[in-house]
Design an enzyme around this catalytic site. Sequence first.
Site, PDB file in Angstrom:
ATOM      1  N   LEU A   1       0.865  -1.172   0.000  1.00  0.00           N
ATOM      2  CA  LEU A   1       0.000   0.000   0.000  1.00  0.00           C
ATOM      3  C   LEU A   1       0.903   1.224   0.000  1.00  0.00           C
ATOM      4  O   LEU A   1       1.811   1.336   0.830  1.00  0.00           O
ATOM      5  CB  LEU A   1      -0.903  -0.008   1.238  1.00  0.00           C
ATOM      6  CG  LEU A   1      -2.166   0.855   1.243  1.00  0.00           C
ATOM      7  CD1 LEU A   1      -3.061   0.542   0.056  1.00  0.00           C
ATOM      8  CD2 LEU A   1      -2.932   0.653   2.547  1.00  0.00           C
ATOM      9  N   ASP A   2       0.684   2.148  -0.951  1.00  0.00           N
ATOM     10  CA  ASP A   2       1.518   3.344  -1.065  1.00  0.00           C
ATOM     11  C   ASP A   2       1.564   4.113   0.263  1.00  0.00           C
ATOM     12  O   ASP A   2       0.570   4.136   1.003  1.00  0.00           O
ATOM     13  CB  ASP A   2       0.980   4.287  -2.140  1.00  0.00           C
ATOM     14  CG  ASP A   2       1.210   3.751  -3.543  1.00  0.00           C
ATOM     15  OD1 ASP A   2       2.018   2.824  -3.703  1.00  0.00           O
ATOM     16  OD2 ASP A   2       0.573   4.271  -4.482  1.00  0.00           O
ATOM     17  N   PRO A   3       2.694   4.783   0.567  1.00  0.00           N
ATOM     18  CA  PRO A   3       2.776   5.583   1.797  1.00  0.00           C
ATOM     19  C   PRO A   3       1.644   6.609   1.917  1.00  0.00           C
ATOM     20  O   PRO A   3       1.156   6.871   3.015  1.00  0.00           O
ATOM     21  CB  PRO A   3       4.135   6.283   1.670  1.00  0.00           C
ATOM     22  CG  PRO A   3       4.944   5.368   0.817  1.00  0.00           C
ATOM     23  CD  PRO A   3       3.974   4.785  -0.172  1.00  0.00           C
ATOM     24  N   LEU A   4       1.216   7.187   0.782  1.00  0.00           N
ATOM     25  CA  LEU A   4       0.188   8.224   0.830  1.00  0.00           C
ATOM     26  C   LEU A   4      -1.219   7.653   0.938  1.00  0.00           C
ATOM     27  O   LEU A   4      -2.193   8.403   1.054  1.00  0.00           O
ATOM     28  CB  LEU A   4       0.286   9.108  -0.419  1.00  0.00           C
ATOM     29  CG  LEU A   4       1.644   9.797  -0.622  1.00  0.00           C
ATOM     30  CD1 LEU A   4       1.592  10.711  -1.844  1.00  0.00           C
ATOM     31  CD2 LEU A   4       2.044  10.578   0.612  1.00  0.00           C
ATOM     32  N   ALA A   5      -1.353   6.318   0.886  1.00  0.00           N
ATOM     33  CA  ALA A   5      -2.659   5.679   1.012  1.00  0.00           C
ATOM     34  C   ALA A   5      -2.867   5.183   2.441  1.00  0.00           C
ATOM     35  O   ALA A   5      -1.909   4.926   3.169  1.00  0.00           O
ATOM     36  CB  ALA A   5      -2.764   4.507   0.039  1.00  0.00           C
TER      37      ALA A   5
END
Length: 309
Positions: A46-50
């Site tokens: 999961l992307d850091p910004l998600a």
Amino acid sequence: MARRRKGDPVSGWICLDKPYDLTSTHAVSRVRRIFNAQKAGHAGTLDPLATGILPIALGEATKTVPFLVDADKAYRFTIAWGRTTATHDREGETLTASDVRPTLAQVEAALPSFVGEIMQTPPIFSAIKVDGERAYDLARAGQPVELKARPVTIHSARVADAPDADHITLEIECGKGTYVRAVVRDLAEMLGACGHVADLRRTRVGGFTEASAVTLEMLEDLGHKVRQSEALLPVETALDDIPELAVTDEDAFRLKQGRPIVLVPRQVEAVKARLKPGSRIVSATSGGSVVALCEMRAGRLEPSRVFNL
């Protein structure tokens, strides 16, 4: 003499509600520390910004990670119109801008084109490897990156909210390998607009949902009280789509030794009725716990992954 692993032999799953601006790897490290677990891993970066659902496997549960990586997922995300960025999210450098603001009706009319098996080109800022290098590393270094379109499946797509002319929130259910940022990129292009992901949340991975999710703060609080095991889900949680077959203690012993067992005709028919098309994988259980993941061949179960629970 085999070297003893550091940590405790903890096995099970944590359905983590990953916070914003934290990498999946760091999230795994923090959960592993809370449990002092010998081994840990995650299913689906999961992307850091998600934010949202990041299933983390501990101990023997790591053997079931491949089955969850292939599971369907669900996302809720907000598109901000007016700006296209290099990364297709709010953190990226602005590439183009536009005053076009697609209407709710226009978005709803376009969404059916994204449902079903579609061809999707991944964003260049992705973890896909190109000649042994991660695409995002090449992109950050300013090198040209060319990724080929590949088939992905989106089961459903709907508008969840349209708070103002500049934003719209969508929800999708999709198969593995689907990039939300690519959906936003392609939808904006179809509508003649500029847009990027302003907010992204994963709401489901297979059988892991927001209803069973825990935050890092909740886990750390339980850890201080030595009650972190209360948040641990069974190893079998990742195997919801795989048919189970209860076996005798004797057969369980054989499977744990890596030896196949012979099924009686009624067992074969019962398992066949529940197998997915093209699949041979069966979960053998004893005493309510998974013993081994097996392949059914010619009326026999042949163990492929054995569990020590």
